[in-house]
Design an enzyme around this catalytic site. Structure first.
Site, mmCIF file in Angstrom:
data_model
loop_
_atom_site.group_PDB
_atom_site.id
_atom_site.type_symbol
_atom_site.label_atom_id
_atom_site.label_comp_id
_atom_site.label_asym_id
_atom_site.label_seq_id
_atom_site.Cartn_x
_atom_site.Cartn_y
_atom_site.Cartn_z
ATOM 1 N N TYR A 27 0.809 -1.197 -0.081
ATOM 2 C CA TYR A 27 -0.089 0.163 0.179
ATOM 3 C C TYR A 27 0.802 1.151 -0.060
ATOM 4 O O TYR A 27 0.263 2.381 0.014
ATOM 5 C CB TYR A 27 -1.014 -0.063 1.151
ATOM 6 C CG TYR A 27 -2.004 -1.371 1.265
ATOM 7 C CD1 TYR A 27 -2.904 -1.316 0.384
ATOM 8 C CD2 TYR A 27 -1.802 -2.074 2.186
ATOM 9 C CE1 TYR A 27 -3.779 -2.132 0.247
ATOM 10 C CE2 TYR A 27 -2.552 -3.147 2.023
ATOM 11 C CZ TYR A 27 -3.623 -3.389 1.225
ATOM 12 O OH TYR A 27 -4.439 -4.185 1.215
ATOM 13 N N HIS B 78 -5.065 5.722 -1.298
ATOM 14 C CA HIS B 78 -5.763 5.509 -0.224
ATOM 15 C C HIS B 78 -4.643 5.854 1.142
ATOM 16 O O HIS B 78 -5.132 6.067 2.184
ATOM 17 C CB HIS B 78 -6.062 4.056 -0.066
ATOM 18 C CG HIS B 78 -7.352 4.051 0.668
ATOM 19 N ND1 HIS B 78 -8.559 5.028 0.706
ATOM 20 C CD2 HIS B 78 -8.119 2.910 1.232
ATOM 21 C CE1 HIS B 78 -9.722 4.426 1.356
ATOM 22 N NE2 HIS B 78 -9.299 3.389 1.509
ATOM 23 N N TYR C 45 -5.433 -0.829 9.869
ATOM 24 C CA TYR C 45 -6.198 -0.711 8.523
ATOM 25 C C TYR C 45 -7.143 0.176 8.559
ATOM 26 O O TYR C 45 -7.715 0.746 9.441
ATOM 27 C CB TYR C 45 -6.713 -2.254 8.057
ATOM 28 C CG TYR C 45 -5.615 -3.119 7.674
ATOM 29 C CD1 TYR C 45 -5.180 -2.936 6.350
ATOM 30 C CD2 TYR C 45 -5.013 -4.251 8.556
ATOM 31 C CE1 TYR C 45 -4.083 -3.787 5.995
ATOM 32 C CE2 TYR C 45 -4.280 -5.000 8.175
ATOM 33 C CZ TYR C 45 -3.588 -4.908 6.841
ATOM 34 O OH TYR C 45 -2.342 -5.731 6.529
ATOM 35 N N ASN D 97 -10.218 0.685 7.455
ATOM 36 C CA ASN D 97 -11.728 0.803 8.034
ATOM 37 C C ASN D 97 -11.847 0.521 9.536
ATOM 38 O O ASN D 97 -12.944 0.483 9.894
ATOM 39 C CB ASN D 97 -12.186 -0.542 7.145
ATOM 40 C CG ASN D 97 -12.563 -0.390 5.866
ATOM 41 O OD1 ASN D 97 -12.347 0.848 5.324
ATOM 42 N ND2 ASN D 97 -12.723 -1.305 4.962
ATOM 43 N N ASP E 277 -7.851 10.704 2.454
ATOM 44 C CA ASP E 277 -8.103 10.990 0.837
ATOM 45 C C ASP E 277 -9.480 11.080 0.441
ATOM 46 O O ASP E 277 -10.425 10.640 1.280
ATOM 47 C CB ASP E 277 -7.729 9.711 0.161
ATOM 48 C CG ASP E 277 -8.428 8.307 0.454
ATOM 49 O OD1 ASP E 277 -9.172 7.774 -0.397
ATOM 50 O OD2 ASP E 277 -8.275 7.929 1.710
ATOM 51 N N ASN F 83 -15.036 4.595 4.809
ATOM 52 C CA ASN F 83 -15.201 3.706 5.796
ATOM 53 C C ASN F 83 -14.360 3.832 6.889
ATOM 54 O O ASN F 83 -14.548 3.801 7.886
ATOM 55 C CB ASN F 83 -14.870 2.176 5.267
ATOM 56 C CG ASN F 83 -15.881 1.775 4.553
ATOM 57 O OD1 ASN F 83 -17.409 1.902 4.660
ATOM 58 N ND2 ASN F 83 -15.742 1.019 3.483
#
Length: 187
Positions: free
Chosen positions: A15, A20, A64, A66, A91, A112
């Site tokens: 990532y 994101h 993470y 969410n 973002d 989320n």
């Protein structure tokens, strides 16, 4: 006075430098410019900084995207930071690439990470800095887009926009949200 500055993103090398993870990228640039480093602690990587007479706790959650609310709630409680002194860097697909929008509260707009933060804090009335990542994707490919890496050309354009976001964070801390909104929204 303490402030919790939270950059949202996902952990893991896959990532790194994805759209994101712009929150992580802003905090990394801020730490580099301040000559401070992050250490892995409960619920995330944390760095401490001072800005004039203000103490900053920089947080990159390890939960993470969410589940970011767990880390935000934990560090806000641990450091005794009121919700109005929390700034979430996130973002935003609805904003053009590199645009900044600061708000004192609002909906999660389908994000989320923001939804989980609101659930964990018990309110949507927390400050956030939305950083535009654009929306150049075909229908049904939103997830692929937000998890894709910035192109080399975008990375070049991104550097001054990240610097602007850092200036907005500093203004939020030193002069308050209203001043930050007036100076940086729609830039």
């Amino acid at each position: 006075m303490k402030y919790l500055i939270v950059g949202l993103g996902n952990i893991g090398a896959e990532y790194h430098q994805t759209r994101h993870n712009i929150g992580f990228m802003i905090l990394d640039a801020m730490a580099l410019a301040s000559n401070i480093s992050f250490s892995t602690q409960r619920y995330g990587d944390v760095a401490q900084a001072r800005l004039k007479n203000k103490q900053l706790v920089l947080l990159k959650p390890s939960t993470y995207m969410n589940l970011s609310g767990e880390a935000v709630r934990y560090w806000a409680q641990k450091e005794k930071i009121p919700v109005e002194n929390i700034l979430i860097l996130v973002d935003d697909l609805a904003l053009p690439f590199g645009a900044i929008r600061i708000k004192g509260s609002g909906s999660d707009a389908g994000h989320n990470g923001l939804k989980n933060i609101a659930a964990m804090l018990g309110t949507q009335a927390y400050p956030r800095l939305r950083f535009g990542i654009g929306n150049d994707f075909s229908r049904g490919h939103q997830i692929d887009f937000v998890l894709s890496k910035f192109s080399p050309a975008e990375l070049t354009e991104l550097a001054p926009r990240i610097d602007l976001a850092i200036d907005a964070v500093k203004t939020f801390v030193l002069a308050g949200i209203q001043t930050a909104m007036c100076q940086f929204n729609n830039k």
